[in-house]
Design an enzyme around this catalytic site. Structure first.
Site, short mmCIF file in Angstrom:
data_model
loop_
_atom_site.label_atom_id
_atom_site.label_comp_id
_atom_site.label_asym_id
_atom_site.label_seq_id
_atom_site.Cartn_x
_atom_site.Cartn_y
_atom_site.Cartn_z
N HIS A 60 -5.91 5.49 -10.18
CA HIS A 60 -5.14 5.25 -8.88
C HIS A 60 -5.55 3.85 -8.36
CE1 HIS A 60 -3.20 6.47 -4.93
NE2 HIS A 60 -3.72 5.30 -4.84
N HIS A 62 -3.62 -0.31 -7.16
CA HIS A 62 -2.71 -1.04 -6.71
C HIS A 62 -2.57 -2.49 -7.23
CE1 HIS A 62 -1.10 1.84 -3.47
NE2 HIS A 62 -2.65 2.24 -3.69
N GLN A 155 5.97 2.07 -0.61
CA GLN A 155 4.69 1.91 0.54
C GLN A 155 5.24 2.25 1.77
OE1 GLN A 155 1.20 0.13 0.23
NE2 GLN A 155 1.84 1.54 2.10
N HIS A 213 1.11 9.56 -2.62
CA HIS A 213 0.08 9.39 -1.41
C HIS A 213 0.57 10.32 -0.56
CE1 HIS A 213 -0.63 5.45 -3.64
NE2 HIS A 213 -1.37 5.21 -2.52
N GLU A 216 -2.85 10.78 3.58
CA GLU A 216 -3.86 9.86 3.74
C GLU A 216 -3.92 9.55 5.27
OE1 GLU A 216 -3.12 6.11 1.69
OE2 GLU A 216 -5.17 5.51 1.94
N ASP A 312 -8.35 2.77 -5.95
CA ASP A 312 -7.38 2.45 -5.01
C ASP A 312 -7.11 0.93 -4.64
OD1 ASP A 312 -5.52 3.18 -3.29
OD2 ASP A 312 -6.58 3.74 -1.59
N TRP A 318 -6.22 -3.85 2.04
CA TRP A 318 -7.20 -2.39 2.75
C TRP A 318 -8.50 -2.36 2.42
CZ3 TRP A 318 -2.37 -3.00 0.32
CH2 TRP A 318 -1.08 -2.46 0.86
FE FE2 Z 1 -3.43 4.26 -2.78
#
Ligand code: FE2
Length: 447
Positions: A60, A62, A155, A213, A216, A312, A318
């Site tokens: 996982h 991005h 997203q 996802h 979360e 991630d 993030w």
């Molecule tokens: Fe993610």
């Protein structure tokens, strides 16, 4: 090319073996013996008692957003929500070249650390699908070294974003491997359920897996993982379905968590926890006591659910840090999920390798066994726990029989109370039962 890896251990404390590689595949794994007839190899690696393991697996990440931290501004609140807002400001300046350069850079970092299988989410709430096209191009370009799976990740929602479902399906048509979703971000609970039904429908029609996802958020009322698991069970998609994050599970009451655990087991779906990022992003709306914001990792593992750890984010809106290191990830997982038992620490190693491989559905394409592709790492570590504790990077990385990375140990010279020491995690090269000793200190005469 023929390759031989001598004096390696497949298991913690196991017998030393020699691994033979021919034509890109493992041809034999034999117990090491000094009496064994010499076989000629083009390249010979002496593992000196270290571990030989299948490559690490990133379940996982991005890659479309990676290395954009601070662009066009920093995430001041540190919340997931501001991260999404900052990313939507960065998205208009995304170009093919921009994505290719950043994503490939992080893949190189990961390959150097033994990560040769990567599942990347890619935002498809973009009418042009620019980043998606770039990652699909990159997938083909790097395929001899890294196997990249691309998840079409909506997203900003499937139902709540204009033409969300259409864009998601178009992404799969263009070649994305896996269908994504983000039910907890949709405007209403009903939209969230509908978004999962749409994702499952697309996956079934195109023969894809799903990686959503899911939950979360610290909201204990966010319960989409039960919807996803039920759909997985009823459609037979089962183990081809993954629920990523599921951080709300850390806030569920015991009675509901117990019920859910039974459902997850029956559904066969995988969970991916992202310990570094979950710890950093969740709990931001809490006063004290502040929640850890992780899914129930230990409990789900104990119940027989497959759980893996993912990075991630690497330097994006993030999460401003990250190196893509699987051992840093496992180490963080030990702390975040309180997996400090000896077997639990060893398990975190599996969560960034064999368990993550199950998430990606790698099957017979993965593992140091005769007949399988010769993709592996050689670690200067005496055990999985040792590798996690010292966050060891592989000394050699091999993909399909070809050498991808080699690392030269660099000892530290310590000037200590009048003596000089070379401190290294060095091998005891002379011993027949060679081993990697941590902090082997070679004392030299005082100056
Ligand atoms: Fe993610």
């Amino acid at each position: 090319m023929q390759l031989r890896i001598r004096r390696a251990r497949v298991l913690d404390g196991g017998d030393m073996v020699d691994v033979h590689v021919e034509d890109g595949h493992v041809s034999a794994v034999e117990r090491h013996s000094t009496d064994a007839p010499e076989r000629l190899a083009d390249l010979e690696i002496d593992a000196a008692g270290g571990l030989v393991r299948p490559p690490f697996v990133e379940p996982h990440i991005h890659l479309d957003a990676t290395l954009t931290a601070g662009e066009p501004r920093w995430n001041a609140s540190g919340t997931l929500w501001e991260g999404i807002a900052v990313w939507s400001e960065r998205k208009p300046s995304v170009t093919r070249e921009d994505v290719l350069a950043r994503a490939e850079q992080v893949l190189r970092w990961q390959a150097a650390q033994g990560v040769l299988f990567v599942r990347s989410h890619c935002d498809v709430t973009d009418p042009e699908l620019t980043a998606l096209d770039a990652l699909l191009e990159l997938r083909e370009r790097v395929r001899d070294v890294v196997t990249l799976q691309v998840v079409a990740f909506p997203q900003e929602g499937i139902v709540s974003f204009p033409r969300g479902a259409e864009l998601l399906e178009e992404a799969i048509r263009r070649g994305a491997d896996v269908v994504g979703a983000i039910p907890h971000f949709e405007d209403t609970r009903e939209d969230g359920v509908r978004s999962l039904e749409i994702a499952v429908d697309i996956a079934q029609r195109h023969g894809c897996g799903i990686d959503a996802h899911c939950d979360e958020i610290d909201d204990e009322q966010s319960r989409f993982v039960e919807v996803l698991a039920t759909l997985a069970m009823r459609t037979g998609l089962g183990e081809r379905v993954t629920a990523s994050h599921t951080t709300a599970m850390g806030s569920y009451n015991g009675a509901y968590a117990y019920k859910l655990q039974r459902l997850l087991m029956r559904s066969q779906i995988n969970l991916v926890s992202n310990p570094m990022v979950n710890l950093a992003l969740q709990g931001r709306f809490d006063d004290y006591p502040k929640r850890r914001g992780l899914t129930r990792v230990k409990e789900m593992l104990a119940a027989g659910v497959n759980v893996a750890f993912g990075s991630d984010d690497v330097m994006d809106p993030w999460f401003p840090l990250g190196t893509g290191s699987p051992m840093q990830l496992a180490h963080s997982g030990v702390l975040a999920a309180q997996m400090t038992g000896q077997e639990e620490i060893a398990e975190t190693f599996e969560m960034v390798s064999t368990r993550a491989a199950r998430v990606l559905g790698l099957g017979d394409g993965y593992g140091v066994q005769p007949g399988r592709p010769a993709s592996l790492v050689v670690l200067p570590a005496s055990s999985r726990m040792d590798a996690v504790r010292r966050q060891v990077a592989p000394q050699w990385v091999v993909a399909g029989g070809d050498l991808v990375a080699e690392r030269t140990p660099s000892p530290v010279r310590l000037h200590w109370l009048g003596d000089e020491h070379a401190i290294d995690f060095v091998r005891d090269a002379d011993a027949e039962e060679a081993t990697w000793r941590d902090a082997s200190i070679v004392a030299r005469p005082g100056r």
